[in-house]
Design an enzyme around this catalytic site. Structure first.
Site, mmCIF file in Angstrom:
data_model
loop_
_atom_site.group_PDB
_atom_site.id
_atom_site.type_symbol
_atom_site.label_atom_id
_atom_site.label_comp_id
_atom_site.label_asym_id
_atom_site.label_seq_id
_atom_site.Cartn_x
_atom_site.Cartn_y
_atom_site.Cartn_z
ATOM 1 N N HIS A 38 4.774 0.105 -0.015
ATOM 2 C CA HIS A 38 5.574 -0.641 0.952
ATOM 3 C C HIS A 38 4.669 -1.684 1.598
ATOM 4 O O HIS A 38 3.441 -1.650 1.430
ATOM 5 C CB HIS A 38 6.188 0.311 1.988
ATOM 6 C CG HIS A 38 5.201 1.205 2.665
ATOM 7 N ND1 HIS A 38 4.692 2.341 2.071
ATOM 8 C CD2 HIS A 38 4.594 1.120 3.872
ATOM 9 C CE1 HIS A 38 3.837 2.918 2.886
ATOM 10 N NE2 HIS A 38 3.754 2.193 3.997
ATOM 11 N N ARG A 87 7.177 -8.621 15.977
ATOM 12 C CA ARG A 87 7.632 -7.267 15.659
ATOM 13 C C ARG A 87 6.519 -6.272 15.957
ATOM 14 O O ARG A 87 5.345 -6.576 15.732
ATOM 15 C CB ARG A 87 8.013 -7.215 14.183
ATOM 16 C CG ARG A 87 8.407 -5.844 13.678
ATOM 17 C CD ARG A 87 8.978 -5.940 12.274
ATOM 18 N NE ARG A 87 9.281 -4.621 11.769
ATOM 19 C CZ ARG A 87 8.445 -3.905 11.038
ATOM 20 N NH1 ARG A 87 7.274 -4.381 10.710
ATOM 21 N NH2 ARG A 87 8.798 -2.700 10.629
ATOM 22 N N HIS A 101 0.843 -1.201 0.000
ATOM 23 C CA HIS A 101 0.000 0.000 0.000
ATOM 24 C C HIS A 101 0.873 1.243 0.000
ATOM 25 O O HIS A 101 2.065 1.176 0.312
ATOM 26 C CB HIS A 101 -0.885 0.034 1.262
ATOM 27 C CG HIS A 101 -0.086 0.199 2.519
ATOM 28 N ND1 HIS A 101 0.652 -0.831 3.081
ATOM 29 C CD2 HIS A 101 0.152 1.281 3.312
ATOM 30 C CE1 HIS A 101 1.278 -0.393 4.159
ATOM 31 N NE2 HIS A 101 0.999 0.899 4.319
ATOM 32 N N ASP A 115 0.849 5.164 1.795
ATOM 33 C CA ASP A 115 0.158 5.862 2.888
ATOM 34 C C ASP A 115 -0.546 7.083 2.296
ATOM 35 O O ASP A 115 0.066 7.846 1.556
ATOM 36 C CB ASP A 115 1.169 6.299 3.965
ATOM 37 C CG ASP A 115 1.800 5.098 4.667
ATOM 38 O OD1 ASP A 115 1.190 4.009 4.642
ATOM 39 O OD2 ASP A 115 2.912 5.245 5.217
HETATM 40 O O1 AKG Z 1 4.908 -2.071 10.205
HETATM 41 C C1 AKG Z 1 5.496 -1.597 9.250
HETATM 42 O O2 AKG Z 1 6.709 -1.665 9.094
HETATM 43 C C2 AKG Z 1 4.711 -0.900 8.164
HETATM 44 C C3 AKG Z 1 3.361 -0.443 8.622
HETATM 45 C C4 AKG Z 1 2.695 0.441 7.634
HETATM 46 O O3 AKG Z 1 3.118 0.581 6.526
HETATM 47 C C5 AKG Z 1 1.470 1.175 8.021
HETATM 48 O O4 AKG Z 1 0.965 0.993 9.146
HETATM 49 O O5 AKG Z 1 0.986 1.976 7.176
HETATM 50 FE FE FE2 Z 2 2.230 2.255 5.484
#
Ligand code: AKG
Ligand code: FE2
Length: 428
Positions: free
Chosen positions: A358, A368, A300, A302
């Site tokens: 990403h 994690r 996605h 952001d």
């Molecule tokens: O947890 C991550 O490394 C990415 C999370 C992410 O891209 C998001 O929450 O928009």
């Molecule tokens: Fe993100």
């Protein structure tokens, strides 16, 4: 350079492009990536055609010199050369001069880098013009960078990390009490309302104290400690986001009248995030350990202006390079924040900055967590290409996107799948 077929390099590439067939890069082994492109007419009498136009490109991230032969009988090193040549030509024909080229990135994507992308690291203690130039370059080339000496104190970060750990370690029914997400609140596996799923549980909170009512049905469930930790953290990362946005604004016009750059900037970007009605969010993600690699959070971009991300020192974040190649982001240095451009900033810079796809993968045996702040404008804000206070165009190309309000963009985003390119709907 001759490719697999007897056709010239340009002809093969333009044919592959025309037929618009791209398979996502997939991981062939721990040290290789495979990209296929070519005709999708791969059956029956067209088989020969397929063979002629399909070139699996084996890009080995760490040991390509050690592999001698691959399925096609070509040397891996040779394919690496071909791939680099391919991307050089392919990116040359891309419309924007700001589009990142795989050829540029190829040089960083070398065995020495141990299979990770080396994102630019910006030290906020650098001289202002230097930091601002590096940030602008990183936003143009990668859409991602890391910041160190960012000014967010460890005594703000540590309690937030502790509260995040403690929230996710609660029994499921306790977490469910602040769910399902509407979109705020606790969610697990389902991301959004349109069928996206992942190996993740998360807590989405409004980051603007004024809108705490959105969280009110949840806020009574959170301890005073939790609420203090989040509000102090949000304050810290909002300041950081604004600092970076001011540096971006200075850097965007740095070529002209350098001495005036600072004076002339109008805080067009940071003003949106500082606005009393800003719509910024805080998202806590937890990716439980998996025995084998799984998608935690699918591909996605952001939607907001800028994202400030911090993880518990474990890898898992990957960014998509030109051609659908996924590469992991190294989680070091541990003190750094990872920063990325959101869709709104891409639109406001007329495509000069890239809001890059990403995702998060779970590929280790340890769980994690990530803490993500999304700096967003107020709902009523109009998003359009930035104007230079000194009157010149930010980007001499024709305008790429029509103006829209953040509320309109957000509404559109909620109706789409995670991976959809929402910004395309606003193209002129
Ligand atoms: O947890 C991550 O490394 C990415 C999370 C992410 O891209 C998001 O929450 O928009
Ligand atoms: Fe993100």
């Amino acid at each position: 350079m001759k490719l697999v077929s007897s056709e010239g390099e340009e002809a093969v590439i333009s044919r592959a492009r025309e037929e618009m067939y791209w398979k996502k890069a997939r991981r062939a082994s721990s040290s290789q990536w495979v990209i296929n492109y070519g005709s999708h007419r791969a059956s029956g009498s067209e088989r020969g055609r397929w063979r002629r136009h399909t070139m699996p490109l084996f890009l080995s991230c760490s040991t390509y010199e050690n592999c001698h032969q691959l399925r096609s009988g070509c040397e891996v090193g040779r394919y690496y050369e071909i791939a680099t040549a391919f991307f050089k030509i392919w990116s040359r024909s891309r419309p924007s001069k700001y589009t990142r080229s795989m050829a540029q990135i190829g040089s960083r994507f070398s065995p020495r880098n141990n299979n990770h992308v080396e994102l630019p690291i910006v030290d906020l203690l650098w001289e202002r013009s230097e930091a601002s130039r590096k940030i602008v370059k990183a936003c143009e080339e990668f859409g991602f960078f890391k910041v160190i000496n960012h000014g967010v104190k460890q005594e703000i970060i540590a309690p937030m990390e502790e509260e995040t750990r403690s929230f996710f370690s609660k029994p499921e029914p306790d977490k469910q009490r602040v769910g399902p997400p509407d979109p705020y609140g606790y969610g697990s596996h389902n991301i959004g309302l349109n069928g996206d799923v992942g190996e993740v549980e998360y807590l989405l909170l409004h980051a603007n104290p004024l809108f705490i009512s959105h969280n009110s049905k949840y806020s009574s469930s959170f301890s005073h400690k939790f609420r203090c930790a989040t509000s102090r953290y949000v304050e810290g990362v909002r300041e950081l986001a604004c600092k970076i946005l001011d540096l971006i604004e200075e850097g965007l016009w740095a070529d002209e009248a350098k001495a005036q750059a600072h004076k002339a900037q109008a805080h067009q970007l940071s003003g949106l995030v500082r606005d009393l009605h800003n719509d910024s969010l805080l998202r806590l993600n937890h990716y439980p350990a998996q025995a084998e690699p799984k998608i935690g959070f699918g591909a996605h971009t952001d939607p907001q202006i800028l994202t400030i991300l911090r993880s518990n020192g474990l890898g898992g974040l990957q960014i998509s390079l030109e051609g659908g190649l996924w590469v992991p982001v190294h989680p070091h240095p541990p003190s750094a924040f990872c920063v990325n451009v959101g869709d709104v900033l891409q639109a406001m810079t007329n495509g000069r900055f890239v809001s890059v796809k990403h995702r998060a993968v779970v590929d280790s045996l340890s769980s994690r967590t990530s803490i993500v702040y999304f700096a967003a404008p107020p709902l009523h804000a109009t998003i359009s290409c930035l104007h230079n206070p000194r009157g010149s165009n930010l980007n001499p190309h024709p305008r790429l996107y029509r103006s829209f309000s953040w509320a309109e963009y957000k509404k559109t985003a909620y109706t789409m799948r995670l991976e959809d390119s929402r910004l395309n709907l606003f193209k002129l």
